[in-house]
Design a protein around this motif. Structure first.
Motif, short mmCIF file in Angstrom:
data_model
loop_
_atom_site.label_atom_id
_atom_site.label_comp_id
_atom_site.label_asym_id
_atom_site.label_seq_id
_atom_site.Cartn_x
_atom_site.Cartn_y
_atom_site.Cartn_z
N TYR B 112 -23.10 66.49 -14.98
CA TYR B 112 -22.18 66.96 -13.94
C TYR B 112 -21.40 65.75 -13.43
O TYR B 112 -21.98 64.78 -12.95
CB TYR B 112 -22.98 67.60 -12.81
N SER B 113 -20.07 65.82 -13.54
CA SER B 113 -19.23 64.70 -13.07
C SER B 113 -18.55 65.09 -11.79
O SER B 113 -18.05 66.20 -11.66
CB SER B 113 -18.15 64.37 -14.11
N GLY B 114 -18.50 64.17 -10.88
CA GLY B 114 -17.78 64.42 -9.64
C GLY B 114 -17.32 63.11 -9.06
O GLY B 114 -17.54 62.05 -9.65
N CYS B 115 -16.64 63.17 -7.93
CA CYS B 115 -16.32 61.93 -7.25
C CYS B 115 -16.32 62.17 -5.75
O CYS B 115 -16.14 63.29 -5.29
CB CYS B 115 -15.01 61.34 -7.72
N LEU B 116 -16.57 61.10 -5.04
CA LEU B 116 -16.68 61.19 -3.59
C LEU B 116 -15.28 60.99 -3.01
O LEU B 116 -14.78 59.87 -2.98
CB LEU B 116 -17.63 60.10 -3.09
N GLY B 117 -14.64 62.06 -2.62
CA GLY B 117 -13.29 61.96 -2.10
C GLY B 117 -12.28 62.01 -3.22
O GLY B 117 -12.55 62.54 -4.29
N LEU B 118 -11.11 61.42 -2.96
CA LEU B 118 -10.01 61.53 -3.92
C LEU B 118 -10.10 60.46 -4.99
O LEU B 118 -10.36 59.30 -4.70
CB LEU B 118 -8.67 61.39 -3.18
N ASN B 119 -9.91 60.85 -6.22
CA ASN B 119 -9.82 59.90 -7.32
C ASN B 119 -9.01 60.55 -8.44
O ASN B 119 -9.54 61.27 -9.27
CB ASN B 119 -11.23 59.52 -7.80
N PRO B 120 -7.69 60.29 -8.44
CA PRO B 120 -6.82 60.98 -9.40
C PRO B 120 -7.19 60.70 -10.86
O PRO B 120 -7.04 61.57 -11.71
CB PRO B 120 -5.42 60.43 -9.09
N VAL B 121 -7.68 59.47 -11.13
CA VAL B 121 -8.05 59.15 -12.51
C VAL B 121 -9.20 60.06 -12.95
O VAL B 121 -9.20 60.61 -14.05
CB VAL B 121 -8.44 57.67 -12.64
N HIS B 122 -10.17 60.21 -12.07
CA HIS B 122 -11.31 61.05 -12.39
C HIS B 122 -10.89 62.50 -12.61
O HIS B 122 -11.34 63.15 -13.55
CB HIS B 122 -12.35 60.96 -11.26
N ASP B 123 -10.00 62.98 -11.76
CA ASP B 123 -9.50 64.35 -11.92
C ASP B 123 -8.88 64.55 -13.29
O ASP B 123 -9.07 65.56 -13.95
CB ASP B 123 -8.47 64.68 -10.83
#
Lengths: 587, 280
Positions: B112-123
């Protein structure tokens, strides 16, 4: 002689009159430029002209310089306290209700450090851009720190800066400097600047130079000894500071600014490969950085975004325009990304438009303020010329050019048809030639430095019976880079040849194998891809080597260990390489 | 005959689907609790405890958690580096939760991948994983060899501008077989892997070696065979300059001649699939 388009006024303060020039719309943020020694406000003419369309630009002649009057007596008339009075008087006159953005060069920066660190100016300064002028107080602490705990490195730093400060000692001799400036030195100064600092002659230096320089000696005599002996313990900057460090400065060591974060908590660092007089030699870059910094700090509530690129590369490449050919894949793409991460604006060129678009898109995601994709075949001369025209017109003059596009060709010399030769030379050699010609010319014409990186190969010095055409094309690129480097060195343009070696990119998937059928072609491509995959040297590391090479202005950079080994052998025992060249790998 | 096999499978598949759902629920529950300052070890423990409370006693492997540039396995040299560290989560950081619980004898292995807050690269990375999910299913249905599919996934990653990070896994696998596991009272783990599951994998490897297939889906010669019927936990892992993203879920491969039935994702109602469907 007033500057072109400038409105002049006189500001009276402490018994003297300061000559103040203003450009641009007064409703815009005020940028106040302070000149150094031995200069007058005209040193800023080129930078001021570039800022005038966006800002209210104000320049003034420091007391005793240019057309401002000198204090009488001179001794004691140039203390930093009095210079601060002058600044406040000018700031109050030109921007009574809004703080100003300070920019100082050389002694202008030394003064401005005083302005930005004393209590009584609090609220009057919105930001400060410093170049080539440390705070005397910070300098004093810097010396003290190194004297009290003299490690070998610190002693080295002291001696280094001590040697660079020779002129400061000279200026402390009584009367002689004045005599020299009013006599032979004043007359020869423009020539000296032209020869040593590569400053184009023209409206600068002005005719007031001998008097400016003679009066200005008191800047040193009134302040240097006093401040270095007893530096203020509370010289903390109360405004955000941008420090622009020219790495080739003959008078100031880069090490002076090592602990600057202690004094200026909101510090943005920039470096540029240039000599001392950056307002004359790098006006474009300075104007861009000043404008960016002023805009960011115009609104005191707005802070720099958290994702702003940081690190050595960001200091050097932030906001610069970088063009990479072959940016759709492999080393080119990784290089474009590395520059993007450093905050550069990126033009990604590839003959495959879709992959170039992808590179530009990803580049914007990771930190490039702007990124564009261009679909061009580098071997097409007209297309390259058109591209150069478009880039210069729409994006600006390229600061770093990376001629990276290349194709692979393997096979015996007798299997290599003239068609094969043409294709390889067209892309690998002519592509580089076209790139250097059209973009290198723009760089040279602008006259504000730059850097060209050409991707050669380890095959440029490692002969191989398998790579006659490819090796020849890359050896040509290597020598072309070396020759160009010699030619452009005088103009501040560096040229680097990168020799990557075996790197895991898709050059193997598009490489041709001379003298074999389609089926065998595919098989060998696959086999080569697998071998390169097993070696698995990532293109990101090559990209890193490219950025490092630009920062250090290296001439030839072999990257992978095997490339470095081959490069070493080619100089120590070329015979060994010749023996290696005869090997045929099993297929 | 075929229908009999199918109905028999569905009963079994339901078990696998249940534990996979449970795992994703766990991932979402733990992800919702992550806040700045939480360490990887704490995140791993949260997963372990959440699942233990719901009856999980054995593991294919213990839960992993990677934060920040560890999601892209930056500078990973030895397998020990996969284990959770004291790296703390910061705002904007990507994270990956990876767990493989055994529940009622059924195994799941999810990422499961996620990120804490905004991260456009991750999106962007997450969005681009969609093509990989489609590519893998399509080529498995075409019965291409696993090695070829691996290489095609690789090529797609290169085209997208990403680095292949599943290459960092043991044997560089993009997937591995999973199976039912006997429930024992004592289920020890070895280097984070459940011994029961390891035993199953090893016996598959031995059998496969005899018959020319492997339970590990790798870029190497031993994967040069068409997809073997069974359940594969597929985990393409993208890396891009210090940001990594993956999904991991079960792909069912059968020996059916109907292409649609020959291979399918066990469950299409998973967080990342829903995310793509919503067009995020």
């Amino acid at each position: 002689m007033p500057m072109e388009g400038a409105r002049e006024r006189w500001v009276r303060t402490g018994g003297i009159e300061l000559c103040v020039a203003e450009l641009g719309d007064e409703s815009r943020p005020t940028v106040l430029l302070v000149h150094g020694y031995p200069d007058s406000k005209e040193v800023w003419s080129q930078v001021a002209a570039r800022l005038a369309d966006r800002f209210h630009v104000v320049l003034y002649d420091v007391r005793g310089h240019g057309r401002s009057t000198a204090p009488a007596p001179l001794r004691g008339g140039f203390t930093l306290e009095k210079l601060t009075d002058d600044f406040l008087a000018v700031a109050d006159a030109v921007s009574p209700d809004r703080p100003v953005h300070l920019v100082g060069h050389d002694w202008g920066s030394v003064q401005a450090w005083e302005f930005v660190t004393v209590k009584r100016t609090e609220g009057r300064i919105a930001s400060f851009t410093s170049m080539s002028g440390p705070s005397l107080d910070h300098f004093g602490h810097w010396i003290k720190q190194r004297m009290t705990r003299p490690t070998p490195r610190r002693v080295g730093q002291l001696l280094g800066q001590g040697a660079k400060s020779w002129y400061v000692y000279a200026l402390h001799t009584p009367a002689l400097p004045e005599l020299a400036w009013r006599g032979p030195l004043g007359k020869r100064w423009p020539k000296i600047l032209q020869r040593v600092e590569k400053i184009a002659t023209g409206d600068y230096p002005t005719s007031s130079l001998p008097t400016d320089a003679a009066h200005g000696t008191w800047l040193y005599r009134d302040n240097v000894r006093a401040r270095l002996r007893r530096p203020r313990p509370d010289a903390y900057a109360h405004a955000p500071v941008q420090l622009i460090t020219p790495t080739g400065d003959a008078f100031l060591s880069e090490r002076l600014y090592d602990d600057l974060e202690r004094w200026a908590p909101q510090l943005t660092r920039r470096t540029m490969p240039a000599k001392h007089w950056v307002p004359r030699t790098r006006p474009d870059q300075l104007a861009a950085w000043i404008a960016e910094f002023v805009t960011t700090h115009e609104d005191p509530a707005a802070k720099a975004p958290a994702t702003a690129p940081r690190g050595t590369y960001a200091e050097r490449f932030g906001g610069q325009l970088v063009l990479v050919t072959g940016a759709g894949s492999g080393i080119g793409r990784a290089t474009a990304f590395a520059f993007a991460e450093a905050g550069a604006r990126v033009v990604a060129v590839d003959r495959d438009g879709e992959s170039a678009l992808r590179t530009a898109e990803m580049a914007r995601l990771i930190g490039a303020p702007e990124a564009w994709a261009e679909t061009v075949d580098v071997s097409d001369e007209q297309a390259m010329e058109k591209l150069a025209e478009k880039v210069a017109g729409e994006y600006g003059v390229v600061d770093v050019l990376v001629n990276n596009a290349g194709i692979g060709l393997s096979g015996s010399f007798f299997d290599t048809t003239s068609e094969d030769w043409k294709r390889v030379l067209d892309v690998n050699l002519w592509g580089v030639i076209h790139g250097c010609r059209v973009f290198g010319k723009q760089m040279a014409d602008r006259g504000q430095g730059g850097h060209i990186v050409n991707t050669a190969s380890a095959a440029a010095f490692q002969p191989s019976r398998l790579l006659p055409a490819y090796g020849a094309s890359k050896a040509a690129v290597l020598m072309l880079s070396e020759c160009l480097r010699a030619e452009l060195a005088g103009q501040g343009i560096g040229v680097t040849a990168i020799c990557p070696g075996i790197v895991n990119t898709n050059i193997t998937a598009t490489a041709r194998f001379a003298g074999v059928g389609e089926e065998e072609q595919k098989r060998r491509q696959k086999q080569a891809s697998r071998l390169y995959g097993l070696r698995n040297y990532p293109p990101e590391k090559v990209a890193d080597a490219i950025l490092r090479a630009v920062v250090r202005n290296q001439a030839v950079v072999p990257v992978t260990p095997e490339a470095r080994g081959a490069h070493l052998l080619s100089r120590l025992t070329p015979k060994a390489l010749r023996a290696l060249a005869r090997l045929t790998p099993p297929s | 005959m075929a229908s009999a096999v199918k109905s028999e499978l569905t009963a079994e598949l339901r078990g696998f689907r249940e534990v996979q759902r449970l795992s994703y629920e766990c991932a979402e529950a733990v992800a919702a609790q992550l806040k700045p300052g939480v360490t990887e070890r704490e995140a791993a423990r949260m997963q372990r405890e959440w699942l233990r409370e719901r009856g999980v006693r054995d593991w294919f492997h213990l839960p992993f958690a990677w934060f920040g540039d560890r999601t892209a396995f930056v500078n990973f040299r030895i397998p020990l580096q996969f284990f959770p560290t004291n790296r703390r989560l910061e705002p904007g950081m990507p994270f990956i939760l990876d767990m493989a619980p055994v529940h009622k004898g059924y195994t799941a292995d999810i990422g499961y991948s996620g990120c804490l807050g905004l991260n456009p690269v991750h999106d962007k990375l997450l969005a681009d994983l969609k093509d990989h999910r489609e590519l893998i299913l399509r080529e498995v249905r075409e019965r291409r060899t696993l090695r070829e599919i691996y290489e095609d996934v690789d090529r797609l990653m290169v085209r997208q501008g990403y680095a292949n990070r599943h290459r960092a896994y043991p044997f560089g696998v993009i997937a591995h077989k999973i199976d039912r596991v006997k429930e024992r009272r004592w289920s020890p783990t070895l280097f984070g892997f459940g011994t029961q599951s390891l035993k199953g994998l090893a016996s598959d490897a031995v059998h496969g070696h005899r018959d020319g297939w492997s339970p590990l889906w790798s870029p190497y010669k031993f994967s040069d065979h068409p997809p073997r019927p069974g359940l594969w936990a597929v985990e393409p892992h993208l890396g891009f300059r210090g940001t990594g993203a993956k999904f991991e879920e079960i792909l069912v491969v059968t020996d059916s001649r109907d292409p649609g039935q020959s291979a399918f994702w066990l469950d299409d109602d998973l967080p990342h699939v829903r995310r793509w469907a919503e067009g995020l």
